[in-house]
Design a protein around this motif. Structure first.
Motif, short mmCIF file in Angstrom:
data_model
loop_
_atom_site.label_atom_id
_atom_site.label_comp_id
_atom_site.label_asym_id
_atom_site.label_seq_id
_atom_site.Cartn_x
_atom_site.Cartn_y
_atom_site.Cartn_z
N GLN A 245 83.65 -3.71 62.29
CA GLN A 245 82.03 -4.71 61.30
C GLN A 245 81.49 -2.89 60.84
OE1 GLN A 245 81.10 -5.62 65.94
NE2 GLN A 245 82.08 -7.49 65.35
N HIS B 262 76.95 8.81 59.82
CA HIS B 262 77.11 8.68 61.86
C HIS B 262 78.61 8.29 61.90
CE1 HIS B 262 73.66 11.51 63.32
NE2 HIS B 262 72.95 9.70 63.20
N MET B 263 78.95 7.16 61.75
CA MET B 263 80.09 6.70 60.83
C MET B 263 81.55 7.76 59.84
SD MET B 263 80.34 4.18 62.88
CE MET B 263 78.53 3.78 63.46
N SER C 218 71.57 6.59 58.23
CA SER C 218 71.61 7.44 58.87
C SER C 218 73.38 6.90 59.83
CB SER C 218 70.95 8.06 59.73
OG SER C 218 70.09 6.44 60.13
N GLU C 219 73.41 5.29 60.13
CA GLU C 219 74.53 5.22 60.57
C GLU C 219 75.49 5.33 60.18
OE1 GLU C 219 73.78 4.10 64.14
OE2 GLU C 219 75.66 2.89 63.57
N SER D 288 81.88 9.98 62.53
CA SER D 288 82.56 10.72 63.67
C SER D 288 83.95 10.77 63.96
CB SER D 288 81.48 9.45 64.09
OG SER D 288 81.68 8.07 63.70
N HIS E 218 88.71 13.89 70.07
CA HIS E 218 88.78 12.60 71.19
C HIS E 218 90.29 12.19 71.67
CE1 HIS E 218 84.43 12.94 73.24
NE2 HIS E 218 83.96 13.59 71.83
N ARG E 219 90.01 11.83 70.77
CA ARG E 219 91.50 11.30 71.26
C ARG E 219 93.13 11.76 71.28
NH1 ARG E 219 90.69 4.97 69.96
NH2 ARG E 219 88.75 4.33 70.01
N PRO F 76 89.36 -0.08 65.80
CA PRO F 76 88.70 -0.35 66.82
C PRO F 76 87.65 -1.68 66.10
CG PRO F 76 88.10 1.83 67.27
CD PRO F 76 88.60 1.68 65.87
N LYS F 77 87.69 -2.61 67.09
CA LYS F 77 86.86 -4.22 66.04
C LYS F 77 85.80 -3.66 65.32
CE LYS F 77 85.97 -8.68 67.69
NZ LYS F 77 84.83 -9.59 68.66
N ALA F 78 84.56 -2.44 66.44
CA ALA F 78 83.50 -2.10 66.60
C ALA F 78 82.84 -1.57 64.83
CB ALA F 78 82.82 -1.51 67.79
N GLU F 79 84.26 -0.65 64.59
CA GLU F 79 84.18 0.32 63.74
C GLU F 79 84.67 -0.58 62.46
OE1 GLU F 79 85.55 4.64 65.03
OE2 GLU F 79 87.12 3.34 63.12
N SER G 190 84.89 13.50 64.28
CA SER G 190 85.38 13.80 65.79
C SER G 190 86.23 12.63 67.13
CB SER G 190 83.72 13.85 66.37
OG SER G 190 83.08 13.08 65.74
N ASP G 191 85.87 11.84 65.91
CA ASP G 191 86.64 10.19 66.76
C ASP G 191 88.30 10.87 67.49
OD1 ASP G 191 87.66 8.45 68.82
OD2 ASP G 191 87.06 7.35 67.25
#
Lengths: 476, 278
Positions: A25, A463-464, A459-460, A467, A474-475, A20-23, A470-471
């Motif tokens: 970035q 988490h990235m 920490s970002e 995550s 979820h999917r 996805p785009k945010a990732e 866990s992502d």
């Protein structure tokens, strides 16, 4: 190290879902190397030329000032000394303001001040007006521009930092080539007042360069503010000292590196001031001496770009490359007077070309080593403090070389002392921890005084990196 | 004859003879003729010569003077004295004197003039001034005899005399120097080429100075142009950024907010939600 983590995580993501785009970035934030960074390199190119290229070409105005204000050349030369000193003195301030607010506002303000200083200078009626406007106000503006922009550009690159900086700093040499005839033309056409007015306008071009800085994630600064609530003097002081990164002054690697760069600066500028005079002293004509200087300037530009490209190939550690270039530059400075003693113009020319190349090469690398020592986040404050501390060296170096020349009667001693200062700088840098290992040491651990959750970027990243697992859960 | 008449005759004859006697007592100097240096003749050395022909008392020594000042290293005790000029240029010209000194008699001298066309050695190639200021144009020359100066305004090939109806032009002339002062420059009539002309019996030379008058408002236009360019650039950059990705800005702001709450789980979920919607 972060790169290695993200590389493995990226492959996990690719296998499971399109990124996805945010990732993408966020990955860019972890491992930025290009993209918008190149636009910022262009902005740094323009800003640096308007700061240092402009400072170097102010000599054209000095002739006019001497005539108009009827003062000695020495009094007039204090204008540019004040400007340079102000730029270096206010560098930590610029860095601190960037840590407290954001770089875009600081750089745009700096551009406004730089332009304002020159515009006000065009209305000067006394010499001290020039000290205040061209010296202090413009110098303050330049200080607010240079360090933040360099730090911002470096933050946008990881593997190609040196090339980015090398390309941007080549503007100094190129612009002083272009500005000298341009300023001459402006002064002739518009008189020095009109020329300064136009130059002030040109300096305002730094403002759109600053506007190009995208607001980045504010990582630790707001966190720091939150952790220390209240406005008691102690907490205010602590905040200020954290913005200024004063804690760096207690860390041995940073202090060692700064000391090495300061020693380098003592000798670095000596050839700029004395090479032409020394060539004339050795018996060459005015044109020949000026040409030697121009040739050194041209090879300086080439050296910056080539060193930038070569350093990023990754064959050698940056600190080793810096030591190599510094040592070579020191050796060539020492050889300069000896080559002309033989009376051969081609020998002087060759050594000057080599000196120019090495001195340009080392400037590309100097700043890039800083984040390797202090980490990317403290880079802004570290650069500011570095500029401030190395400014003292410039104040020492030139009078010392002048004194040596007066005492001995020629430039041989000044050049040899200058070259030895560069070699001293290299030796100082050799005392850095992990100097003799083949790989870069890990970046220093974050400060333990704050909760480690407050280290925003890190920490970002944690988490990235955590995550995606866990992502995918979820999917799926 | 009457004794008074005899005495009168002797005095009269004596008076008549006095000039001859004194002339015989005066030293005579043979000097070379005046020399005219011309730019056309090849530069070969010239020699000025003085020869002391008759002198009642022996002379002590002789020396040369140029324009009233003694030339060093020219004192000699010879009767024939010569002064050699190896490279005759215009600045060599002047009034030369060979002087003979005597123990018991006043000095004797002879003058030889070395004349040349004037040579203008100093002038400003261009003068740039703002309107309302005063301009000073000058010309310096070397050469003897001293020239007479004239100033003219040059327009292509035509020459016009300087029109001083406004009373702003002042010309000061000295032997080898002339100055043209223009007060309160007028941007419409004053700019142009000015020629100073030096003339003496041998010839004349002239040099041109270009006078430029700058208007006060001239730099404003480029300055406003640059300002406009900057404003346009900043507007373009800001608009481009706002239009491109508003979500970027939300994303950038994200870490700031959640950091405060210190509950990282929520933060993670929020981010995931955001990503899923894209």
């Amino acid at each position: 190290m972060e790169e290695r983590h993200t590389c493995t995580d990226k492959s996990v993501l690719d296998m499971t879902n399109p990124k996805p785009k945010a990732e993408s970035q966020s990955d860019e934030a972890e491992d930025p190397d290009g993209g918008w960074g190149w636009v910022l390199v262009g902005a740094l190119f323009v800003s640096t030329s308007l700061v240092f290229g402009l400072m170097r070409s102010l000599g054209i105005f000095f002739v006019e000032f001497v005539q108009y204000f009827d003062e000695s050349a020495h009094a007039i030369s204090w204008i540019s000394s004040t400007g340079l000193a102000a730029q270096q003195f206010f560098s930590p301030l610029g860095a601190a303001l960037c840590n407290a607010y954001n770089a875009r506002v600081v750089v745009m303000t700096g551009g406004l001040l730089a332009g304002l200083g020159l515009i006000l200078a065009s209305q000067a009626t006394r010499l001290y007006h020039l000290y205040l406007t061209m010296g202090v106000i413009s110098g303050l503006g330049w200080g607010l521009v240079f360090t933040p922009m360099v730090a911002t550009v470096m933050a946008h690159f990881t593997r190609r930092r040196t090339l980015a900086l090398g390309l941007a700093f080549s503007s100094i040499g190129l612009s002083s080539f272009a500005f000298n005839p341009l300023f001459q033309l402006l002064v002739e056409k518009y008189a020095w007042r009109g020329a300064l007015l136009i130059l002030g306008g040109l300096s305002l071009n730094i403002v759109p360069c600053g506007a190009l800085i995208r607001p980045r994630r504010r990582s630790k600064a707001p966190a720091k503010v939150d952790s220390e609530t209240g406005s008691s003097p102690v907490s205010v002081l602590r905040r200020i000292s954290s913005y200024l990164e004063l804690s760096l002054l207690s860390e041995r690697p940073y202090v060692t590196y700064t000391l090495g760069i300061t020693l380098l600066n003592v000798g670095y500028f000596v050839p700029y001031f004395h090479l032409v005079a020394h060539s004339r002293h050795a018996g060459f004509s005015e044109y020949q001496s000026a040409f030697v200087m121009s040739a050194a300037g041209a090879s300086d530009i080439l050296g910056r770009i080539v060193s930038g490209w070569f350093s990023d190939l990754g064959h050698f550690r940056l600190i080793h490359l810096l030591s190599a270039w510094t040592t070579l530059a020191g050796v060539f400075i020492m050889l300069l007077p000896l080559s002309s003693l033989s009376g051969s113009y081609s020998a002087l020319m060759v050594i000057s070309l080599l000196y120019g190349f090495c001195s340009g090469a080392l400037t590309s690398v100097v700043f890039v080593v800083v984040p390797l020592i202090v980490g990317v986040e403290r880079m802004m404050g570290a650069l500011g403090l570095l500029q401030l501390i190395e400014s003292g060296a410039g104040l020492l170096g030139t009078p010392l070389s002048g004194f040596l020349k007066d005492v001995t009667g020629n430039y041989v001693a000044s050049f040899i002392v200058a070259g030895s200062f560069l070699i001293l700088g290299t030796l100082t840098m050799a005392t850095l921890p992990h100097y003799f290992s083949c790989t870069d040491p890990p970046p220093p651990p974050q400060r333990s005084s704050l909760d480690d959750k407050h280290n925003g970027l890190h920490s970002e990243l944690e988490h990235m990196t955590s995550s995606p697992s866990s992502d995918t859960n979820h999917r799926v | 004859m009457h004794p008074n008449a005899v005495m009168l005759a002797v005095v009269f004859l004596g008076n008549l003879m006095l000039p001859f006697i004194s002339a015989q007592n005066e030293p005579k100097i043979n000097a070379s003729d005046q020399i005219i240096l011309s730019a056309d003749t090849p530069i070969k050395p010239v020699t000025l010569q003085c020869n002391l022909t008759t002198a009642q008392t022996p002379h002590k020594e002789s020396y040369w003077m140029k324009n009233g000042k003694e030339i060093p290293d020219t004192r000699t005790e010879q009767m024939n004295t010569a002064y050699r000029i190896n490279k005759p240029r215009a600045d060599v010209s002047g009034e030369y004197m060979c002087v003979y000194t005597f123990d018991m008699a006043p000095n004797a001298n002879a003058t030889i003039e070395v004349k040349a066309k004037p040579d203008i050695t100093g002038h400003k190639r261009s003068e740039n001034k703002n309107e309302g200021e005063n301009a000073m144009l000058y010309c310096k020359s070397v050469g003897y005899p001293h020239p007479t100066w004239t100033w003219r305004k040059v327009d292509g090939t035509s020459y016009t005399d300087i029109d001083n109806s406004t009373g702003r032009f002042f010309i000061t002339n000295r032997d080898n120097y002339t100055e043209l002062n223009i007060l309160n420059l007028d941007i419409n009539t004053d700019p142009g080429k000015y020629e100073c002309n030096a003339t003496n019996v041998i010839g004349n030379t002239a040099e041109i100075t270009i006078l430029r008058v700058r208007s006060h408002l001239a730099p404003l236009w480029p300055f406003l142009g640059v300002l406009a360019e900057i404003i346009i650039l900043v507007v373009i950059i800001v608009v481009y950024e706002k239009r491109k990705t508003p979500d970027d800005i939300i994303d950038d702001d994200e870490p700031v907010g959640p950091m405060k709450t210190n509950s990282t789980n929520n933060h993670k979920d929020k981010n995931i939600r955001q990503r899923n919607t894209k």
